[in-house]
Scaffold this active site. Structure first.
Site, short mmCIF file in Angstrom:
data_model
loop_
_atom_site.label_atom_id
_atom_site.label_comp_id
_atom_site.label_asym_id
_atom_site.label_seq_id
_atom_site.Cartn_x
_atom_site.Cartn_y
_atom_site.Cartn_z
CG ASP A 1 -2.74 17.66 80.74
OD1 ASP A 1 -3.03 17.01 81.77
OD2 ASP A 1 -2.13 17.17 79.78
CG HIS B 1 5.03 18.37 86.39
ND1 HIS B 1 3.69 18.04 86.41
CD2 HIS B 1 5.71 17.26 86.05
CE1 HIS B 1 3.58 16.77 86.08
NE2 HIS B 1 4.77 16.27 85.86
CG ASP C 1 -4.54 12.21 86.29
OD1 ASP C 1 -4.99 11.80 85.21
OD2 ASP C 1 -4.02 13.33 86.45
#
Length: 1530
Positions: A525, A528, A626
């Site tokens: 999760d 980045h 999302d």
């Protein structure tokens, strides 16, 4: 190498850092590291952290790999070290040069997923994943009923959001305890544990054939995590991160603003609790600038207390302290207070004392100095104020932007009035104490027991560098309010290593171990923003628990290269890609093509091939949890066609629970509290139940099944066709069976109820025979009560369902109106489909085969290709009716070819073919092939194949017609003999090739030719010497130059040999039908010197002969060439231009000496080589003035011809060329036709020539009238040329040796002097040259050397002259590479130390990338660029006058390197070892050129610094020959 093993080659390049390049490999592959050209010959060590067999992976532990050199030591072209890849994960390699780290990168090895009780493999491209929000599954005992929906609809992988205890916000990703199962899954009587969940996961794997993965969240934890209260050091708090204090003060001030606005205290200033317009926003700005910023004075955190600093400075001045500052460029700057106290910053007093110096010690001077200092510190403070102001401006802008999005924007959450629950902006920091005033609260930041609980929340920063941690010092994200903040989660502070925060690392390691123990994979999760070194360590832990861990992640870096950094370092298996990013169907189709598969009709790649950079494997999701709801963004009708398009991608695919049920809103990870529906197959459904009547569930099952079948059966070729703006057709093609599956989807990005969709749908042409309609499905509306959001269960639109029919024939389709069959070509069926009800929201999928005749032809072709590769077994069919020739293996047909036949089959350039009445194949819109033989085609295909460049004109030509195919076979059939048999085999194969669809022809044409070509090369190598057969790839590829250059044309180039000679090849003349000799001749170079009178040259032939024919083992052909040229001896010379002997020109002084050197080499290399001396030579010119005599008229043994050449030189040679004048040379001046040569009685040196001719290899004659150089040689080299003296010495020494052994009957030469006969023995002649050579050729380091005739002409010392006794004395002193030839053939003439020094100068001045400069670049006439077409006024370059005055010729480099090798041995072992490295490195450039050249050769010359010269021959016999010789010497 076992044929089954897939091997990839990674060529290492010096300083090549490939950490942003992705190399993907599979388990079972072998990876070979090889040296790129810049590293060959150098001491390279490769290190990797891939564990040795039987060891456990430790990413910090690197080991060295050992080198294998399968062919021994001559060069590094085949040297490799390897890894057998058996474990999945990310591995690092790097290599060092000596002790310097030089380059490196990563390799990612994919995991193998196993499913089912039998543990069968689930290929990555078969994955169909569905995401479930764990909290919506309800109590654990109800999970199976809910998860069953995924099983029944064909998913084979479940992704659970975290199953841990959630934080107060109830967000799926805000975890209160990473080690505890969410207590909501437990029921009153049964607590749910990890082992319960593990048991369910195991059951799903074994009984349902489904794998399970879950998230790991490393970046943050819920604000109410109990362990965080006990270990506040795990967050970014104001004790361990004091740089956040100013941001915290601002954050508290904004919270107090929220409270006052919520309480209506700012209504008077224009800000009510409900923000509704721009006026309200402007008032907020005004309040912050006028009320808040002036109160909190953030700039003070960055400023100096001026009075305090001045006092300190004054005290130091008064004490008379002096500066100890050393660097005058250091200026006074503010030193930031590490504790960030108000006005706590300082300045460096040392620099202050050095900058502000009072002019005396008096109090007034000190006072004045302090004032200057004060002024400067105030300026610095003002600068800090301005800087803080910039931050404050950004903070206001970000704050107002957030308010606009959250309260006013149409697409925003519309949060309503400002309240403590919905503050003006999300708080950036935790505050677990009683609220006080801003001033009172601020006192706590300096109390560590309180300040440690003020922790920074996590979030994300738009457009930030994902490799930078925004909470660390140096970042102002929190102060500038640039963070899009998650107020429920605290950002975790790991530091750089476990010792920096031991509790946090240990806690997260335990969390990782639990996850890897119970689940088959993880989703990283917020990948980045997770510190990459943390994720690296955690994933290494996870893989130690479960080696084949499936790792997925979503990256928002905005750069494929930065994505690759994450994929490489973390070993991410699949990157999540979102179909929702597509703004229309065209873009959705493009994504399918981008994320997997290769083009339809792609070439078959060899099992051993270079490792190519890849893009990350994709998990292509029609929607992620999302994403916003596609029904709101597009329409409900689009769910089915978009799911179909995504599912046709050749990669992993996925969806999120709710998409299939047509839930018309986003299922929020934060606020959704209802449960998912359960599976109930019965017709009547209660609330909270679904079955195949619901949404698109029935369509989803069919789509998932199809996706899994295509992945499992190798349908890995993809073609996407945008039929019109809404219709996308995706083809998946299997390259083994050539079956295709074509899915036609009509998308509905716009709602069909409110947007226009045409009733007219374009017709579609589907190539091949439609076997069945795999499925057709339409989204239809049905009568149902309108959608109402269920209070307890997540429900979808009730009024839509799918009308699905599977495995039907076209005639039964309800979507197709009619299907006609059209014949496109003799073997191409095309079915034309006319649609009737392809309404928006419909899909239809066809299974297509080739038409039966084409299918059979492909099967038979594949059957005949098995002899070349087992790859073709699948899809092959036995061949009962094929031509008889196909019943024989191709290797047995090819084995009957001689090397001369192979020249016909593989090579022959345009002019060689034209001589036979043919030519090379010309590709329209491109260019003619370099060779008529197979190499011409292979050179082009070698460029096209790795890139699958099916759009290349070469492929177009193959698809458009059979011209090239027929050319290849017919050209060989017309040649008769063994060549014709190869042609007939190809023609028989091409019968089947012509029966397959045109789009497949390039792929199979390539497969046939690759098989034939590789077999032919083996046939060639088997007929060569053991040096070639056991040699490296480089040696083998160079040896093909021998086949390329040595051939037999329609007309014989060589004069006929003596009829009494055995083993001479004969053939029947096509025209006269009489027997004629057909000896192989050697072309000087292609394409310019390959045919007719210009093919054979004495000098070129004998410089090339040792390398191309003796070293490669072509002894008989070499003998015949030596004897044929010997037959043309006249005036004691061998001709330069042979002209079959009858048109020979005897205008060169060196060819005879190269011929004699070759005889010596022949005698030494060939078994029983001395026998050649007794072979009969048929003299064409028994006397100088004879007319050409037929063979056999006068035969002499070769040793007599040798003796005549020596005798004539000692007597002196002086004649005028026959037919002198423009008819034989239009540029030569009259005096140039006078040829002289002889031997100096005193020195024994051979001399000759005059200033109007050029009798050595540097034979450029001026041709320009404009520049006035016509008829003047650029390099006459008259007198004694150094290489001729060396060659003569070599021959004299050899003959002396032979006569001493009574093998050669003459002891010397006899000449008449003043009427008396006089004998000069070979011993005497040998001693004369030996005694005079260094004295007269070495340019001494001593300026007063008495042997130096022209000390004023010397401009380089320590070299050897290029000639001695030239008519223009300065020419003797030019530095050229010719002396290295003498070093190789007569090394005894040189003192080793002097020779070495001269070679070093030559290396420094003359060595180029591929060749040797022909003249010292310091010489005034040096010009390194050869342009034969340029005619201007410049005497030195017009019409290529500088041919040998600078351009870098290749053949001298062979002699230079051989000389270095010889003398380095004499100097010592260390120098020898260094020389070998240097030689390998130089040769690596030739290897690269050879591999890249479409001519598969080495050029005659290059321009300066190795630049391409368009006037050079592309491949030159002596260039290839000398490189073979140096490899032979190594």
């Amino acid at each position: 190498m076992p044929s089954g093993k897939e091997t990839r080659l990674l060529h290492l390049g010096e300083m090549e850092k490939l950490d942003k390049t992705l190399f993907r490999l599979e388990q079972g592959f072998e990876l070979q590291f090889r040296l790129g050209p810049t590293l060959q010959g150098k001491p390279v060590t490769v290190y990797t952290n891939y564990p040795a067999s039987g060891e456990v992976f430790d990413r910090h532990k690197f080991r060295t790999l050992s080198w294998h050199n399968p062919t021994g030591k001559e060069d590094d072209s085949d040297k490799y070290c390897k890894l057998d890849l058996q474990i999945s994960g990310s591995y690092q390699y790097y290599f060092s040069l000596g002790n310097e780290k030089s380059g490196g990168g990563y390799i990612v090895v994919d995991p193998i997923l196993h499913v089912g009780a039998d543990d069968h493999v689930l290929p990555l491209d078969c994955v169909t994943l569905q995401t479930f929000l764990a909290k919506c599954l309800g109590p654990f005992h109800e999970w199976e009923d809910r998860l069953k929906v995924a099983k029944e609809t064909g998913y084979n992988m479940i992704h659970f959001t975290p199953l841990q205890k959630l934080g107060l916000s109830r967000s799926c990703y805000s975890l209160a305890d990473q080690l505890e199962v969410n207590p909501e899954f437990s029921s009153r009587d049964k607590k749910c544990s990890w082992s319960d969940i593990g048991a369910l996961v195991e059951k799903m794997k074994n009984e349902w054939n489904m794998l399970c993965i879950t998230d790991v969240v490393y970046n943050h934890t819920a604000t109410n995590s109990e362990w965080l209260r006990l270990h506040p050091e795990c967050g970014y708090n104001l004790v361990n991160s004091p740089h956040l204090k100013p941001a915290w003060v601002l954050d508290r001030a904004l919270w107090h603003l929220t409270c006052m606005v919520a309480d209506g205290k700012y209504i008077a200033k224009g800000v009510p609790p409900l923000i509704e317009n721009d006026n309200h926003l402007n008032c907020i700005r005004k309040i912050i600038w006028e009320d808040i910023y002036p109160k909190i004075k953030l700039w003070e955190f960055f400023q100096v207390d001026v009075n305090k600093a001045v006092q300190q400075f004054k005290a130091l001045l008064t004490q008379g302290k002096m500066s100890t500052k050393s660097d005058p460029n250091q200026h006074l700057q503010i030193v930031q207070d590490p504790d960030y106290r108000r006005l706590g910053c300082t300045v460096d007093m040392n620099i202050a004392l050095a900058t502000f110096i009072p002019h005396s010690n008096g109090p007034a001077a000190i006072e004045e100095c302090c004032n200057w200092f004060r002024k400067r510190v105030e300026e610095l403070n003002a600068e800090q104020y301005r800087q803080t102001n910039h931050h404050q401006e950004q903070a206001v802008n970000c704050l107002v932007g957030t308010v606009v999005y959250e309260r006013l924007a149409g697409n925003g959450p519309k949060k309503g009035p400002i309240s403590r629950k919905h503050p003006l902006v999300t708080r950036y920091f935790t505050y677990p104490f009683k609220e006080l005033t801003v001033q009172e609260e601020e006192t706590m930041i300096n109390q560590p027991d309180k300040a440690c609980y003020f922790m920074a929340h996590n979030g994300w920063v738009m457009g930030d560098d994902p490799l930078r941690n925004f909470a660390e010092p140096g970042s102002n994200v929190y102060l500038r309010r640039e963070l899009i903040c998650w107020g429920d989660s605290v950002k975790l502070r790991y530091g750089n290593k476990p010792e920096d925060c031991p509790y946090l690392w240990a806690h997260m390691k335990k969390y990782t171990e639990i996850t890897a123990k119970y689940f088959h994979g993880v989703r990283l999760d917020n990948c980045h923003s997770t510190p990459i070194h943390v994720a690296e360590e955690m994933l290494a832990t996870a893989r130690s628990v479960r080696p084949n861990l499936y790792v997925i992640a979503e990256l928002f870096t905005g750069s494929e290269y930065i994505d690759n950094v994450f994929v490489n370092r973390l070993g991410i298996t699949s990157l999540i890609r979102e179909a929702m990013t597509a703004y229309n169907s065209h873009e959705e189709g493009r994504l399918v093509y981008r994320f997997g598969g290769e083009p339809v009709g792609s070439f078959v790649q060899p099992r051993l091939r270079p490792l190519m950079p890849a893009i990350a494997h994709a998990l292509f999701m029609d929607i992620t949890h999302d994403n916003e709801c596609p029904i709101q963004h597009r329409s409900a009708y689009d769910a089915l066609p978009s799911a179909m398009i995504v599912s046709m991608a050749c990669c992993a695919t996925g969806s999120t629970k709710g998409y299939d049920e047509l839930v018309p809103h986003q299922i929020s990870v934060v606020s959704e509290e209802r449960f998912y529906a359960k599976w109930n197959p019965a017709a009547h459904l209660a609330s909270g139940e679904v079955n195949f009547q619901t949404g698109i569930l029935s369509g989803r099952l069919a789509i998932n099944r199809l996706h899994q079948e295509l992945g499992a059966k190798g349908f890995n070729q993809v073609y996407v066709d945008q039929v019109d703006e809404d219709i996308v057709a995706v083809t998946r093609h299997c390259p083994n069976t050539h079956q295709s599956v074509v899915a036609v989807s009509r998308t509905a990005f716009r709602d069909p109820k409110t947007s226009f969709y045409s009733k007219e749908v374009p017709e579609m042409c589907i190539p091949g025979k439609i076997e069945e309609v795999v499925l057709e499905a339409r989204t239809i509306e049905r009568t149902a009560s309108p959608y109402k959001k269920d209070e307890h269960f997540i429900n979808g639109l009730p009024n839509f369902t799918v009308e699905l029919r599977e495995h039907i024939q076209i005639k039964d389709s309800k979507i197709i109106k009619q299907a006609g069959t059209a014949i496109k070509g003799p073997n191409e069926f095309v079915q034309e489909i006319e649609f009737e009800r392809l309404t928006p929201g419909s899909v239809i999928v066809f299974r297509v085969s080739l038409d039966p005749k084409a299918q059979e032809a492909v099967g038979v072709l594949r059957n005949h290709l098995i002899q070349f590769s087992p790859h073709f077994k699948s899809g092959s069919l036995p061949d009962d009716h094929s031509a008889p020739i196909l019943k024989t293996l191709f290797s047995s047909i090819a084995s009957k070819l001689t090397l001369a036949d192979l020249n016909q089959v593989l090579y022959r350039c345009e002019s060689e073919e034209q001589e036979d009445g043919g030519g090379c194949y010309n590709i329209p819109n491109w260019s003619p092939l370099k060779y008529a033989g197979l190499q011409g085609l292979m050179s082009v295909m070698a460029d096209i194949r790795p890139k699958n460049d099916l759009g290349h004109p070469f492929c177009d030509n193959l698809r458009s017609g059979d011209w090239m195919i027929d050319y290849v076979s017919n050209r060989l059939i017309s040649r008769a003999g063994a060549c014709a048999e190869v042609g007939k085999w190809l023609k028989a194969m091409f019968v089947y090739l012509k029966r397959i669809p045109r789009y497949l022809i390039p792929c199979y044409f390539d497969a046939i030719l690759v098989g034939a070509y590789t077999t032919l090369l083996d046939v060639g190598w088997r007929q060569m010497s053991s040096f070639v057969q056991n040699g490296s790839t480089f040696v083998k590829h160079l040896s093909l130059g021998s086949i390329q250059m040595c051939g037999i044309g329609k007309y014989s180039c060589l004069p006929d040999l003596s009829p009494s000679l055995h083993d001479v090849p004969y053939r029947l003349n096509e025209i006269t039908n009489e027997k004629e000799q057909c000896c192989v001749s050697l072309a000087a170079g292609l394409p310019h010197f390959s045919s007719g009178i210009f093919r054979s040259w004495g000098r070129d032939t004998f410089i090339a002969l040792r390398g191309l024919m003796l070293v490669t083992g072509r002894y008989l052909e070499a003998r015949n060439i030596i004897l044929a040229f010997g037959g043309t001896l006249r005036h004691g010379l061998i001709p330069n231009l042979l002209g079959q002997g009858t048109h020979a020109r005897y205008n060169c002084r060196d060819a005879v000496w190269w011929w004699l050197q070759c005889i010596q080499d022949y005698c030494k290399i060939v078994p029983n080589g001395l026998d050649i001396l007794r072979c009969p030579v048929s003299r064409m010119y028994p006397r100088d003035d004879s007319s050409p005599q037929p063979p056999g008229t006068m035969d002499q043994p070769l040793y007599e011809v040798i003796q005549e050449a020596m005798q004539r030189h000692m007597e002196g040679i002086n004649f005028r060329e026959r037919n002198a004048g423009p008819q034989i040379d239009q540029n030569m001046r009259d005096e140039g036709f006078n040829v002289t040569a002889g031997v100096d009685r005193e020195t024994g040196f051979v001399f000759g020539g005059n200033r109007f001719n050029c009798g050595t290899w540097m034979d450029k004659m001026g041709e320009s009238d404009r520049a006035r150089n016509r008829g003047i040689p650029a390099t006459p080299r008259d007198g004694s040329a150094v290489e001729i003296v060396g060659l003569c010495k070599s021959t004299v020494r050899w003959l002396l040796d032979l006569s001493g052994k009574n093998v050669f009957p003459y002891r010397g030469v006899t000449v008449k002097r003043q009427g008396k006969e006089e004998t000069i023995t070979y011993d005497e002649w040998n001693r004369k040259i030996q005694g005079h050579f260094e004295r007269l050729f070495f340019v001494s380091e001593n300026p007063a050397d008495p042997n130096e005739k022209h000390p004023n002409l010397v401009h380089k010392r320590g070299i050897y002259k290029d000639s001695y006794g030239a008519s223009s004395p300065w020419c003797d002193y030019q530095l050229r590479p010719n002396f290295t030839i003498a070093m190789v053939v007569a090394p005894e003439l040189f003192t080793p130390e002097r020779a070495w020094k001269a070679l070093q100068i030559a290396e420094e001045k003359l060595l180029g990338p591929l060749g040797m400069k022909t003249l010292d670049p310091d010489d005034m006439v040096y010009c390194g660029v050869y342009d034969n077409a340029l005619d201007n006024d410049n005497y030195n370059v017009a019409k290529g006058f500088n041919y040998h005055q600078g351009p870098e010729w290749l053949w001298p480099i062979g002699y230079f390197l051989r000389a270095k090798l010889y003398f380095s041995k004499m100097i010592g072992p260390e120098i020898y070892a260094k020389t070998v490295v240097m030689i390998k490195n130089v040769l690596s450039r030739h290897y690269v050129h050879l591999e890249r050249s479409s001519w598969k050769g080495l050029p005659e010359l290059t321009n300066e610094n190795g630049q391409y010269c368009p006037f050079s021959c592309e491949t030159q016999a002596w260039s290839i020959g000398v490189i073979l010789e140096i490899l032979y010497d190594l």
